[in-house]
Design a protein around this motif. Structure first.
Motif, PDB file in Angstrom:
ATOM      1  N   ARG A 279       0.826  -1.207   0.000  1.00  0.00           N
ATOM      2  CA  ARG A 279       0.000   0.000   0.000  1.00  0.00           C
ATOM      3  C   ARG A 279       0.862   1.259   0.000  1.00  0.00           C
ATOM      4  NH1 ARG A 279      -5.403  -0.744   1.184  1.00  0.00           N
ATOM      5  NH2 ARG A 279      -5.962  -2.886   1.768  1.00  0.00           N
ATOM      6  N   ALA A 280       2.017   1.181   0.707  1.00  0.00           N
ATOM      7  CA  ALA A 280       2.899   2.347   0.733  1.00  0.00           C
ATOM      8  C   ALA A 280       3.469   2.645  -0.648  1.00  0.00           C
ATOM      9  CB  ALA A 280       4.025   2.121   1.736  1.00  0.00           C
ATOM     10  N   GLU A 281       3.734   1.601  -1.421  1.00  0.00           N
ATOM     11  CA  GLU A 281       4.260   1.813  -2.762  1.00  0.00           C
ATOM     12  C   GLU A 281       3.238   2.528  -3.668  1.00  0.00           C
ATOM     13  OE1 GLU A 281       7.177   1.301  -3.852  1.00  0.00           O
ATOM     14  OE2 GLU A 281       8.106   0.049  -2.299  1.00  0.00           O
ATOM     15  N   MET A 282       1.977   2.471  -3.299  1.00  0.00           N
ATOM     16  CA  MET A 282       0.942   3.078  -4.136  1.00  0.00           C
ATOM     17  C   MET A 282       0.667   4.540  -3.777  1.00  0.00           C
ATOM     18  SD  MET A 282      -1.657  -0.189  -4.094  1.00  0.00           S
ATOM     19  CE  MET A 282      -2.893   0.692  -5.076  1.00  0.00           C
ATOM     20  N   VAL A 283       1.341   5.045  -2.765  1.00  0.00           N
ATOM     21  CA  VAL A 283       1.147   6.451  -2.385  1.00  0.00           C
ATOM     22  C   VAL A 283       1.806   7.340  -3.430  1.00  0.00           C
ATOM     23  CG1 VAL A 283       1.626   8.188  -0.635  1.00  0.00           C
ATOM     24  CG2 VAL A 283       0.980   5.855   0.054  1.00  0.00           C
ATOM     25  N   ASP A 284       1.086   8.367  -3.834  1.00  0.00           N
ATOM     26  CA  ASP A 284       1.607   9.241  -4.899  1.00  0.00           C
ATOM     27  C   ASP A 284       2.677  10.185  -4.384  1.00  0.00           C
ATOM     28  OD1 ASP A 284      -0.098   8.032  -6.675  1.00  0.00           O
ATOM     29  OD2 ASP A 284      -1.732   9.476  -6.317  1.00  0.00           O
ATOM     30  N   ASP A 285       2.487  10.694  -3.180  1.00  0.00           N
ATOM     31  CA  ASP A 285       3.465  11.661  -2.660  1.00  0.00           C
ATOM     32  C   ASP A 285       4.770  10.933  -2.342  1.00  0.00           C
ATOM     33  OD1 ASP A 285       4.159  14.357  -1.637  1.00  0.00           O
ATOM     34  OD2 ASP A 285       4.290  13.261   0.270  1.00  0.00           O
ATOM     35  N   GLU A 286       5.822  11.342  -3.014  1.00  0.00           N
ATOM     36  CA  GLU A 286       7.114  10.643  -2.870  1.00  0.00           C
ATOM     37  C   GLU A 286       7.661  10.748  -1.457  1.00  0.00           C
ATOM     38  OE1 GLU A 286      11.573  10.586  -4.913  1.00  0.00           O
ATOM     39  OE2 GLU A 286       9.994  11.931  -5.692  1.00  0.00           O
ATOM     40  N   GLU A 287       7.558  11.905  -0.842  1.00  0.00           N
ATOM     41  CA  GLU A 287       8.102  12.091   0.508  1.00  0.00           C
ATOM     42  C   GLU A 287       7.356  11.228   1.518  1.00  0.00           C
ATOM     43  OE1 GLU A 287       8.954  15.684   3.734  1.00  0.00           O
ATOM     44  OE2 GLU A 287       8.146  16.139   1.739  1.00  0.00           O
ATOM     45  N   SER A 288       6.043  11.208   1.421  1.00  0.00           N
ATOM     46  CA  SER A 288       5.252  10.377   2.330  1.00  0.00           C
ATOM     47  C   SER A 288       5.515   8.902   2.092  1.00  0.00           C
ATOM     48  CB  SER A 288       3.765  10.675   2.160  1.00  0.00           C
ATOM     49  OG  SER A 288       3.476  12.026   2.466  1.00  0.00           O
TER      50      SER A 288
END
Length: 470
Positions: A279-288
């Motif tokens: 799920r973390a890999e699917m986050v758009d914000d690179e920093e987050s």
């Protein structure tokens, strides 16, 4: 633990039995000597009383011109008879006079009421023969008389019908104490029979189960798999063995249950952590996204190290006998971090190789990372094997030398895994060492740096077990 010969229960019981036998024999001998002394005194009194009574009767019945001949005939190297106007004994001896006087009166006649005086003395040192004795009579007694043995001197004064007194000086030397040869042989055979057959068998029946129980307890403390011990010996030893078997079963079951729980927990945590990573890999914000992935990786690393800590507590790897110098040399080849190794004389020790490699690797890596290098040496001291790992770093504050063994404790205050680790390395190492029956201690070197000492048991049972296997 190094056992001295007198520390053995079998030896102590044997010494107790032998001491009791010797004491009983000494008391018996003392009683025998005392009874023998009383018998000698009674015989001396009876013999002197008989001779004195007979001489007194002869003097009263024979003509006066034969008195001198009777006295000369009665004299001997240890007895002298003479007739005097006054008695030699001026007082009565209350210790032995009654028996001697009664003996004399029984020989003189029941109605005899004359005065009889008796005096008995103990004489220390050499007895001298009576004076005025022919040399041919004293010669055969001369050697016996010069022996310094306690003697008895009995003096009698018997009133005669003529008003004179028959004075008798009698000296008797007690015969030397003769060691009862038959009793000595009987005592030796009895002691040999008791010790060699009965006691040795009974003590072996008592001490062998105890020794086997001690070896099993030592193996359990080192984390070795041990089968239940057959109960044998006296009832108390059988009860102790059965209690130990029950305790061993409970300990092994408890450790196994805890290990399974931690392994199951780690397995169950992997699935949600993997899902969080996806799920973390699917986050758009690179920093987050990067922050979330870093946190998840940290959690995964902690889970893996916690499982490693649990595996260190588990007793699954079978122990092996290894040569310690070769073991450390192979470890140095396998590690990326170089360290100095000082090898001593060949030393065989029994341990679980994979677990011990993990413990040593954690300690050496800490020394290289925080102390700038590691120096490893080992030596045997009595029944222990000491492995020392020294570095030349800043050391550890004395107040924290024990605290660093707590799980997840870190001296380095940052939360970076690259600089501070997880704080489980020393905890895992101590758990592994204690499962071997050893321990780890830390101390600051006077010249700087930290010294980590690994203490492992080196007992005779290791060698005995190895010789049995070979």
């Amino acid at each position: 633990m190094i056992r001295k010969p007198l520390d053995s229960l079998r030896v102590q019981l044997l010494l107790l039995i032998v001491g009791s036998l010797v004491t009983a024999q000494a008391i018996s001998l003392w009683l025998f000597v005392d009874e023998r002394s009383l018998a000698v005194r009674a015989a001396i009194g009876a013999e002197a009383a008989g001779r004195a009574a007979n001489v007194a009767l002869l003097l009263e019945q024979a003509p006066e011109d034969l008195h001198a001949s009777i006295l000369r005939a009665a004299d001997s190297p240890l007895a002298r008879f003479h007739v005097d106007p006054l008695p030699t004994v001026d007082h009565l001896d209350h210790e032995a006079g009654g028996a001697v006087e009664a003996r004399i009166r029984s020989l003189l006649g029941t109605g005899d009421k004359r005065v009889i005086r008796v005096e008995l003395h103990r004489v220390e040192g050499a007895l001298t023969p009576m004076t005025n004795m022919p040399s041919q009579m004293t010669g055969m007694h001369q050697r016996m008389m010069h022996d310094k043995i306690m003697g008895l001197e009995l003096t009698l004064s018997i009133a005669l019908e003529s008003g004179a007194w028959l004075n008798v000086d009698t000296r008797f030397q007690r015969p030397p104490l003769q060691w009862p040869v038959f009793s000595s042989i009987s005592f030796g055979l009895t002691a040999a029979l008791l010790i060699g057959v009965a006691c040795w068998y009974l003590l072996a029946r008592l001490t062998w189960p105890l020794r086997r129980l001690a070896q099993a307890a030592e193996s359990l403390g080192r984390g070795e798999e041990s089968k239940p011990i057959p109960a044998s010996g006296p009832s108390e030893v059988r009860d102790l063995t059965e209690t130990f078997n029950l305790m061993q079963e409970r300990l092994v079951r408890t450790v196994a249950d805890k290990t399974r729980i931690m392994a199951a927990l780690g397995h169950d945590l992997r699935s949600p952590l993997t899902a969080l990573r996806v799920r973390a890999e699917m986050v758009d914000d690179e920093e987050s996204r990067d922050a979330m992935i870093t946190s998840i990786e940290e959690m995964q690393d902690m889970v893996e190290r916690t499982l490693a800590f649990a595996r260190g507590m588990a007793i699954s790897e079978p122990p092996e006998t290894v040569e310690l110098g070769e073991f450390l040399t192979q470890l140095r080849r396998d590690m990326l971090d170089e360290f100095q190794l000082e090898t001593d004389a060949p030393l065989k020790i029994r341990l679980r190789p994979q677990s011990m490699r993990r413990a040593l690797r954690n300690i050496i890596e800490n020394a290289v990372r925080y102390g700038g290098g590691a120096e490893v040496s080992f030596a045997q001291e009595y029944d222990r094997v000491l492995i020392e790992v020294r570095d030349h770093g800043p050391g550890i504050p004395d107040a924290q030398l024990e605290e660093v063994f707590e799980p997840f404790f870190r001296i380095e205050t940052s939360r970076s895994r690259e600089t501070g680790g997880t704080g489980l390395g020393l905890s895992i190492a101590r758990t592994i060492l204690r499962s071997h029956g050893g321990d780890i201690t830390l101390q600051n070197h006077p010249d700087g740096g930290l010294v980590v000492q690994l203490d492992l048991p080196f007992t005779q049972s290791f060698n005995q077990q190895e010789r049995t296997r070979s």
